[in-house]
Structures are given as structure tokens and as C-alpha cells.
Design a protein around this motif. Sequence first.
Motif, PDB file in Angstrom:
ATOM      1  N   GLU A   1       0.845  -1.076  -0.139  1.00  0.00           N
ATOM      2  CA  GLU A   1       0.005  -0.183   0.000  1.00  0.00           C
ATOM      3  C   GLU A   1       0.667   1.181   0.036  1.00  0.00           C
ATOM      4  O   GLU A   1       0.414   2.547  -0.751  1.00  0.00           O
ATOM      5  CB  GLU A   1      -0.972  -0.193   1.340  1.00  0.00           C
ATOM      6  N   ILE A   2       1.978   1.185   0.616  1.00  0.00           N
ATOM      7  CA  ILE A   2       2.628   2.299   0.765  1.00  0.00           C
ATOM      8  C   ILE A   2       3.266   2.448  -0.453  1.00  0.00           C
ATOM      9  O   ILE A   2       3.490   3.822  -1.052  1.00  0.00           O
ATOM     10  CB  ILE A   2       4.133   2.099   1.839  1.00  0.00           C
ATOM     11  N   GLU A   3       3.948   1.641  -1.440  1.00  0.00           N
ATOM     12  CA  GLU A   3       4.481   1.504  -2.631  1.00  0.00           C
ATOM     13  C   GLU A   3       3.397   2.232  -3.681  1.00  0.00           C
ATOM     14  O   GLU A   3       3.505   3.150  -4.407  1.00  0.00           O
ATOM     15  CB  GLU A   3       5.028   0.508  -3.203  1.00  0.00           C
ATOM     16  N   HIS A   4       2.223   1.978  -3.524  1.00  0.00           N
ATOM     17  CA  HIS A   4       0.783   2.331  -4.543  1.00  0.00           C
ATOM     18  C   HIS A   4       0.818   3.571  -4.279  1.00  0.00           C
ATOM     19  O   HIS A   4       0.773   4.438  -5.030  1.00  0.00           O
ATOM     20  CB  HIS A   4      -0.325   1.379  -4.192  1.00  0.00           C
ATOM     21  N   LEU A   5       0.718   4.205  -2.808  1.00  0.00           N
ATOM     22  CA  LEU A   5       0.404   5.571  -2.374  1.00  0.00           C
ATOM     23  C   LEU A   5       1.679   6.441  -3.013  1.00  0.00           C
ATOM     24  O   LEU A   5       1.269   7.590  -3.386  1.00  0.00           O
ATOM     25  CB  LEU A   5       0.351   5.640  -0.989  1.00  0.00           C
ATOM     26  N   ARG A   6       2.851   5.900  -2.707  1.00  0.00           N
ATOM     27  CA  ARG A   6       3.900   6.621  -3.231  1.00  0.00           C
ATOM     28  C   ARG A   6       3.659   7.023  -4.845  1.00  0.00           C
ATOM     29  O   ARG A   6       4.041   8.188  -5.239  1.00  0.00           O
ATOM     30  CB  ARG A   6       5.400   6.147  -3.232  1.00  0.00           C
ATOM     31  N   LYS A   7       3.591   6.148  -5.493  1.00  0.00           N
ATOM     32  CA  LYS A   7       3.346   6.203  -7.009  1.00  0.00           C
ATOM     33  C   LYS A   7       2.042   7.249  -7.319  1.00  0.00           C
ATOM     34  O   LYS A   7       2.277   8.164  -8.092  1.00  0.00           O
ATOM     35  CB  LYS A   7       3.138   4.835  -7.706  1.00  0.00           C
TER      36      LYS A   7
ATOM     37  N   VAL B   1      -5.301  19.485  -2.887  1.00  0.00           N
ATOM     38  CA  VAL B   1      -6.261  18.569  -1.879  1.00  0.00           C
ATOM     39  C   VAL B   1      -5.863  17.077  -1.923  1.00  0.00           C
ATOM     40  O   VAL B   1      -5.439  16.404  -0.821  1.00  0.00           O
ATOM     41  CB  VAL B   1      -7.632  18.944  -1.920  1.00  0.00           C
ATOM     42  N   GLU B   2      -5.802  16.634  -3.168  1.00  0.00           N
ATOM     43  CA  GLU B   2      -5.564  15.164  -3.281  1.00  0.00           C
ATOM     44  C   GLU B   2      -4.266  14.741  -2.948  1.00  0.00           C
ATOM     45  O   GLU B   2      -4.016  13.666  -2.317  1.00  0.00           O
ATOM     46  CB  GLU B   2      -5.954  14.762  -4.580  1.00  0.00           C
ATOM     47  N   SER B   3      -3.022  15.502  -3.456  1.00  0.00           N
ATOM     48  CA  SER B   3      -2.013  15.182  -2.880  1.00  0.00           C
ATOM     49  C   SER B   3      -1.531  15.207  -1.635  1.00  0.00           C
ATOM     50  O   SER B   3      -1.113  14.076  -1.254  1.00  0.00           O
ATOM     51  CB  SER B   3      -0.887  16.237  -3.770  1.00  0.00           C
ATOM     52  N   VAL B   4      -2.032  16.192  -0.799  1.00  0.00           N
ATOM     53  CA  VAL B   4      -2.115  16.464   0.468  1.00  0.00           C
ATOM     54  C   VAL B   4      -2.899  15.047   1.216  1.00  0.00           C
ATOM     55  O   VAL B   4      -2.086  14.441   2.210  1.00  0.00           O
ATOM     56  CB  VAL B   4      -2.469  17.520   1.017  1.00  0.00           C
ATOM     57  N   GLN B   5      -3.941  14.774   0.836  1.00  0.00           N
ATOM     58  CA  GLN B   5      -4.669  13.546   1.471  1.00  0.00           C
ATOM     59  C   GLN B   5      -3.820  12.339   1.177  1.00  0.00           C
ATOM     60  O   GLN B   5      -3.561  11.492   2.306  1.00  0.00           O
ATOM     61  CB  GLN B   5      -6.011  13.411   0.678  1.00  0.00           C
ATOM     62  N   ILE B   6      -3.258  12.062   0.098  1.00  0.00           N
ATOM     63  CA  ILE B   6      -2.593  10.927  -0.172  1.00  0.00           C
ATOM     64  C   ILE B   6      -1.046  10.956   0.860  1.00  0.00           C
ATOM     65  O   ILE B   6      -0.885  10.175   1.353  1.00  0.00           O
ATOM     66  CB  ILE B   6      -2.167  10.566  -1.490  1.00  0.00           C
TER      67      ILE B   6
ATOM     68  N   GLN C   1      -0.761  12.265   3.672  1.00  0.00           N
ATOM     69  CA  GLN C   1      -1.253  12.051   5.115  1.00  0.00           C
ATOM     70  C   GLN C   1      -1.510  10.543   5.136  1.00  0.00           C
ATOM     71  O   GLN C   1      -1.163  10.088   6.300  1.00  0.00           O
ATOM     72  CB  GLN C   1      -2.380  12.933   5.321  1.00  0.00           C
ATOM     73  N   ARG C   2      -2.003   9.961   4.089  1.00  0.00           N
ATOM     74  CA  ARG C   2      -2.413   8.458   4.325  1.00  0.00           C
ATOM     75  C   ARG C   2      -0.955   7.840   4.180  1.00  0.00           C
ATOM     76  O   ARG C   2      -0.847   6.795   5.056  1.00  0.00           O
ATOM     77  CB  ARG C   2      -3.288   7.889   3.412  1.00  0.00           C
ATOM     78  N   LEU C   3      -0.245   8.136   3.531  1.00  0.00           N
ATOM     79  CA  LEU C   3       0.979   7.531   3.481  1.00  0.00           C
ATOM     80  C   LEU C   3       2.035   7.614   4.815  1.00  0.00           C
ATOM     81  O   LEU C   3       2.630   6.712   5.305  1.00  0.00           O
ATOM     82  CB  LEU C   3       1.961   8.353   2.293  1.00  0.00           C
ATOM     83  N   ASP C   4       1.883   8.931   5.384  1.00  0.00           N
ATOM     84  CA  ASP C   4       2.450   9.443   6.733  1.00  0.00           C
ATOM     85  C   ASP C   4       1.931   8.298   7.746  1.00  0.00           C
ATOM     86  O   ASP C   4       2.624   7.816   8.710  1.00  0.00           O
ATOM     87  CB  ASP C   4       2.497  10.692   6.986  1.00  0.00           C
ATOM     88  N   THR C   5       0.802   8.176   7.677  1.00  0.00           N
ATOM     89  CA  THR C   5      -0.017   7.253   8.455  1.00  0.00           C
ATOM     90  C   THR C   5       0.475   5.721   8.551  1.00  0.00           C
ATOM     91  O   THR C   5       0.820   5.279   9.585  1.00  0.00           O
ATOM     92  CB  THR C   5      -1.633   7.430   8.432  1.00  0.00           C
ATOM     93  N   LEU C   6       0.742   5.300   7.300  1.00  0.00           N
ATOM     94  CA  LEU C   6       1.043   3.815   7.176  1.00  0.00           C
ATOM     95  C   LEU C   6       2.437   3.838   7.490  1.00  0.00           C
ATOM     96  O   LEU C   6       2.787   2.825   8.001  1.00  0.00           O
ATOM     97  CB  LEU C   6       0.805   3.572   5.792  1.00  0.00           C
TER      98      LEU C   6
END
Length: 49
Positions: A9-15, A29-34, A36-41
Motif C-alpha cells: 500500500e505504501i508503494e502504491h500510495l507513493r506512485k 488537496v488530493e496530493s495532501v490527502q495521499i 497524509q495517508r502515506l504518513d499514517t501507514l
Amino acid sequence: MDKETMLEEIEHLRKRMMEVANEKGFSSVESVQISQRLDTLLNEIQHKS
């Protein structure tokens, strides 16, 4: 979520974050949301290690 699933999931979110950032900008907004999710993971996986 197990560690391997989290890593996938981390790799997917990075891409995805890079794709969105290139299309809409890093501060969209979308970049920031992604991001934030990446940071959480990343924090979750760090605590599991």
C-alpha cells in the motif's frame, strides 16, 4: 493489516502521490490527502517493527 500488505500500500500510495502531484501540484488537496495517508501507514509500520 499485515506488514507486507502495508508495504504494498505504501508503494502504491507513493506512485499515486507522484502522479497526482505532477498533474495537480504538490499542494493540491488530493496530493495532501495521499501524503497524509502515506504518513499514517509509515508511522504504523514503524511502530510494528
